[in-house]
Design a protein around this motif. Sequence first.
Motif, PDB file in Angstrom:
ATOM      1  N   PHE A   1      49.046 -17.160  -3.191  1.00 39.33           N
ATOM      2  CA  PHE A   1      48.094 -17.947  -3.953  1.00 39.33           C
ATOM      3  C   PHE A   1      48.532 -19.413  -3.911  1.00 39.33           C
ATOM      4  CE2 PHE A   1      45.369 -15.134  -6.769  1.00 39.33           C
ATOM      5  CZ  PHE A   1      45.491 -14.037  -5.936  1.00 39.33           C
ATOM      6  N   PRO A   2      47.587 -20.334  -3.689  1.00 40.39           N
ATOM      7  CA  PRO A   2      47.953 -21.759  -3.586  1.00 40.39           C
ATOM      8  C   PRO A   2      48.327 -22.358  -4.926  1.00 40.39           C
ATOM      9  CG  PRO A   2      45.570 -21.492  -3.558  1.00 40.39           C
ATOM     10  CD  PRO A   2      46.150 -20.103  -3.505  1.00 40.39           C
ATOM     11  N   ALA A   3      48.954 -23.510  -4.885  1.00 41.06           N
ATOM     12  CA  ALA A   3      49.317 -24.222  -6.106  1.00 41.06           C
ATOM     13  C   ALA A   3      48.062 -24.489  -6.938  1.00 41.06           C
ATOM     14  CB  ALA A   3      49.998 -25.545  -5.757  1.00 41.06           C
ATOM     15  N   PRO A   4      48.130 -24.315  -8.245  1.00 42.49           N
ATOM     16  CA  PRO A   4      46.933 -24.492  -9.085  1.00 42.49           C
ATOM     17  C   PRO A   4      46.503 -25.945  -9.178  1.00 42.49           C
ATOM     18  CG  PRO A   4      48.875 -24.166 -10.450  1.00 42.49           C
ATOM     19  CD  PRO A   4      49.310 -23.927  -9.028  1.00 42.49           C
ATOM     20  N   THR A   5      45.200 -26.122  -9.365  1.00 40.41           N
ATOM     21  CA  THR A   5      44.641 -27.463  -9.534  1.00 40.41           C
ATOM     22  C   THR A   5      44.093 -27.649 -10.942  1.00 40.41           C
ATOM     23  OG1 THR A   5      42.512 -26.690  -8.668  1.00 40.41           O
ATOM     24  CG2 THR A   5      44.055 -27.653  -7.086  1.00 40.41           C
ATOM     25  N   HIS A   6      44.335 -26.687 -11.814  1.00 47.39           N
ATOM     26  CA  HIS A   6      43.863 -26.777 -13.194  1.00 47.39           C
ATOM     27  C   HIS A   6      44.955 -26.269 -14.128  1.00 47.39           C
ATOM     28  CE1 HIS A   6      42.654 -22.763 -11.670  1.00 47.39           C
ATOM     29  NE2 HIS A   6      43.053 -22.348 -12.850  1.00 47.39           N
ATOM     30  N   GLY A   7      44.706 -26.388 -15.421  1.00 46.07           N
ATOM     31  CA  GLY A   7      45.711 -26.013 -16.404  1.00 46.07           C
ATOM     32  C   GLY A   7      45.349 -24.762 -17.181  1.00 46.07           C
ATOM     33  N   VAL A   8      46.102 -24.503 -18.249  1.00 44.92           N
ATOM     34  CA  VAL A   8      45.911 -23.303 -19.054  1.00 44.92           C
ATOM     35  C   VAL A   8      44.558 -23.325 -19.752  1.00 44.92           C
ATOM     36  CG1 VAL A   8      46.855 -21.919 -20.944  1.00 44.92           C
ATOM     37  CG2 VAL A   8      48.398 -23.106 -19.401  1.00 44.92           C
ATOM     38  N   ASP A   9      44.064 -24.522 -20.112  1.00 47.31           N
ATOM     39  CA  ASP A   9      42.774 -24.600 -20.796  1.00 47.31           C
ATOM     40  C   ASP A   9      41.647 -24.043 -19.938  1.00 47.31           C
ATOM     41  OD1 ASP A   9      43.139 -26.686 -18.992  1.00 47.31           O
ATOM     42  OD2 ASP A   9      42.035 -28.156 -20.185  1.00 47.31           O
ATOM     43  N   GLU A  10      41.714 -24.266 -18.625  1.00 41.45           N
ATOM     44  CA  GLU A  10      40.693 -23.729 -17.723  1.00 41.45           C
ATOM     45  C   GLU A  10      40.807 -22.213 -17.625  1.00 41.45           C
ATOM     46  OE1 GLU A  10      37.456 -23.459 -15.309  1.00 41.45           O
ATOM     47  OE2 GLU A  10      38.160 -25.203 -16.452  1.00 41.45           O
ATOM     48  N   VAL A  11      42.018 -21.698 -17.652  1.00 39.62           N
ATOM     49  CA  VAL A  11      42.213 -20.240 -17.648  1.00 39.62           C
ATOM     50  C   VAL A  11      41.573 -19.632 -18.893  1.00 39.62           C
ATOM     51  CG1 VAL A  11      43.906 -18.378 -17.756  1.00 39.62           C
ATOM     52  CG2 VAL A  11      44.323 -20.352 -16.273  1.00 39.62           C
TER      53      VAL A  11
ATOM     54  N   ALA B   1      49.700  -3.342 -15.324  1.00 35.74           N
ATOM     55  CA  ALA B   1      49.333  -3.854 -13.994  1.00 35.74           C
ATOM     56  C   ALA B   1      49.670  -5.329 -13.869  1.00 35.74           C
ATOM     57  CB  ALA B   1      47.839  -3.634 -13.751  1.00 35.74           C
ATOM     58  N   HIS B   2      49.362  -6.077 -14.926  1.00 34.81           N
ATOM     59  CA  HIS B   2      49.528  -7.526 -14.858  1.00 34.81           C
ATOM     60  C   HIS B   2      51.001  -7.929 -14.898  1.00 34.81           C
ATOM     61  CE1 HIS B   2      47.774 -11.382 -14.680  1.00 34.81           C
ATOM     62  NE2 HIS B   2      47.968 -11.734 -15.939  1.00 34.81           N
ATOM     63  N   ILE B   3      51.787  -7.244 -15.724  1.00 33.00           N
ATOM     64  CA  ILE B   3      53.212  -7.569 -15.804  1.00 33.00           C
ATOM     65  C   ILE B   3      53.971  -6.999 -14.605  1.00 33.00           C
ATOM     66  CG2 ILE B   3      55.344  -7.267 -17.135  1.00 33.00           C
ATOM     67  CD1 ILE B   3      53.331  -9.083 -18.464  1.00 33.00           C
ATOM     68  N   GLY B   4      53.774  -5.696 -14.356  1.00 29.94           N
ATOM     69  CA  GLY B   4      54.571  -5.026 -13.339  1.00 29.94           C
ATOM     70  C   GLY B   4      54.355  -5.540 -11.931  1.00 29.94           C
ATOM     71  N   HIS B   5      53.139  -5.939 -11.634  1.00 34.74           N
ATOM     72  CA  HIS B   5      52.808  -6.408 -10.280  1.00 34.74           C
ATOM     73  C   HIS B   5      52.516  -7.907 -10.235  1.00 34.74           C
ATOM     74  CE1 HIS B   5      49.819  -7.226  -7.023  1.00 34.74           C
ATOM     75  NE2 HIS B   5      50.677  -6.517  -6.307  1.00 34.74           N
ATOM     76  N   ASP B   6      51.533  -8.340 -11.006  1.00 30.58           N
ATOM     77  CA  ASP B   6      51.061  -9.726 -10.892  1.00 30.58           C
ATOM     78  C   ASP B   6      52.116 -10.751 -11.280  1.00 30.58           C
ATOM     79  OD1 ASP B   6      48.718  -8.489 -10.242  1.00 30.58           O
ATOM     80  OD2 ASP B   6      47.601  -9.124 -12.012  1.00 30.58           O
ATOM     81  N   LEU B   7      52.892 -10.444 -12.329  1.00 30.43           N
ATOM     82  CA  LEU B   7      53.896 -11.410 -12.766  1.00 30.43           C
ATOM     83  C   LEU B   7      54.975 -11.613 -11.709  1.00 30.43           C
ATOM     84  CD1 LEU B   7      54.947 -13.299 -14.932  1.00 30.43           C
ATOM     85  CD2 LEU B   7      56.051 -11.346 -16.048  1.00 30.43           C
ATOM     86  N   ALA B   8      55.378 -10.527 -11.062  1.00 31.96           N
ATOM     87  CA  ALA B   8      56.387 -10.645 -10.001  1.00 31.96           C
ATOM     88  C   ALA B   8      55.890 -11.539  -8.876  1.00 31.96           C
ATOM     89  CB  ALA B   8      56.738  -9.261  -9.462  1.00 31.96           C
ATOM     90  N   LEU B   9      54.643 -11.331  -8.463  1.00 34.00           N
ATOM     91  CA  LEU B   9      54.086 -12.134  -7.376  1.00 34.00           C
ATOM     92  C   LEU B   9      53.840 -13.574  -7.821  1.00 34.00           C
ATOM     93  CD1 LEU B   9      53.832  -9.284  -6.207  1.00 34.00           C
ATOM     94  CD2 LEU B   9      51.603  -9.940  -5.275  1.00 34.00           C
ATOM     95  N   ALA B  10      53.503 -13.756  -9.095  1.00 37.45           N
ATOM     96  CA  ALA B  10      53.271 -15.111  -9.599  1.00 37.45           C
ATOM     97  C   ALA B  10      54.562 -15.923  -9.619  1.00 37.45           C
ATOM     98  CB  ALA B  10      52.667 -15.056 -11.003  1.00 37.45           C
ATOM     99  N   VAL B  11      55.684 -15.271  -9.886  1.00 40.31           N
ATOM    100  CA  VAL B  11      56.972 -15.977  -9.822  1.00 40.31           C
ATOM    101  C   VAL B  11      57.219 -16.482  -8.405  1.00 40.31           C
ATOM    102  CG1 VAL B  11      59.477 -15.691  -9.960  1.00 40.31           C
ATOM    103  CG2 VAL B  11      58.023 -14.767 -11.770  1.00 40.31           C
ATOM    104  N   VAL B  12      56.936 -15.644  -7.413  1.00 37.53           N
ATOM    105  CA  VAL B  12      57.116 -16.035  -6.013  1.00 37.53           C
ATOM    106  C   VAL B  12      56.167 -17.189  -5.666  1.00 37.53           C
ATOM    107  CG1 VAL B  12      56.944 -15.266  -3.615  1.00 37.53           C
ATOM    108  CG2 VAL B  12      57.891 -13.737  -5.351  1.00 37.53           C
ATOM    109  N   ASP B  13      54.905 -17.084  -6.095  1.00 38.34           N
ATOM    110  CA  ASP B  13      53.932 -18.155  -5.852  1.00 38.34           C
ATOM    111  C   ASP B  13      54.419 -19.472  -6.469  1.00 38.34           C
ATOM    112  OD1 ASP B  13      52.099 -16.498  -4.538  1.00 38.34           O
ATOM    113  OD2 ASP B  13      51.068 -15.963  -6.394  1.00 38.34           O
ATOM    114  N   THR B  14      54.958 -19.380  -7.681  1.00 34.77           N
ATOM    115  CA  THR B  14      55.402 -20.583  -8.392  1.00 34.77           C
ATOM    116  C   THR B  14      56.594 -21.219  -7.691  1.00 34.77           C
ATOM    117  OG1 THR B  14      54.608 -19.670 -10.493  1.00 34.77           O
ATOM    118  CG2 THR B  14      56.187 -21.474 -10.616  1.00 34.77           C
TER     119      THR B  14
END
Length: 230
Positions: free
Chosen positions: A7-17, A115-128
């Motif tokens: 996933f590419p670097a984000p262009t928005h912040g938490v408010d948009e989420v 699902a979100h913690i076990g999988h997505d969070l791990a991948l989000a750390v790598v993306d970050t």
Amino acid sequence: MTPFTEFPAPTHGVDEVVRTLRALGGRWPAGDGVGVFNRVYLTVTEAVGRDVLGGGFADREAAVTLDVLFAERYVAAVRAVDEGGRPPACWRPLFQLRRHPGVRPVQFALSGVNAHIGHDLALAVVDTCRSLGCEPADLEDEFDRVGEVLTGLEERVREELMPGPDLLELADPLTHLVGAWSLERARDAAWAAARGLWALRHLPELRDETAARLDAAVGLVSRCLLTPTR
């Protein structure tokens, strides 16, 4: 095997989420299982946003990047289903059983959180790490702070969505089912998975296989959490 999607670097912040999650939640009826998780996740994201604004994170940029990339994984799963595609394996049970009358709200919520913690969070750390040019160890404080918010939320989910005391005896299988899952253990596993995937970043074939197996394993737990109890 599904390749590891970056996933590419984000262009928005938490408010948009937050706005995106609110818009998604407005589409689904109260009993929809994905909607149940979405309401839970919206609460988490709002809490993280308040922490960011209140200076609760030492590295604000890292915290926002991690939170947004984390959310994008879930939003991408929703969009995949909307477009007639297949979401990651970890999300499929929730989308498949979202209207099952024998599954209780607390199960929908915990299946989505798993699902979100076990999988997505791990991948989000790598993306970050890739987006910021850092190592997982540099994000450990932000990871732990988000985890503290999630742990508090898990307690709230169990308190608000579990049947009342008068139904506990009838819901005994449910009590055992949701009691067997631990957010703390899921977080620990996600951190270990993130470190492993980062270490394999220059070995794409092995990284993809590891990510696919992680996805499948987390999906199995998500499906078990959705075992009908009534």
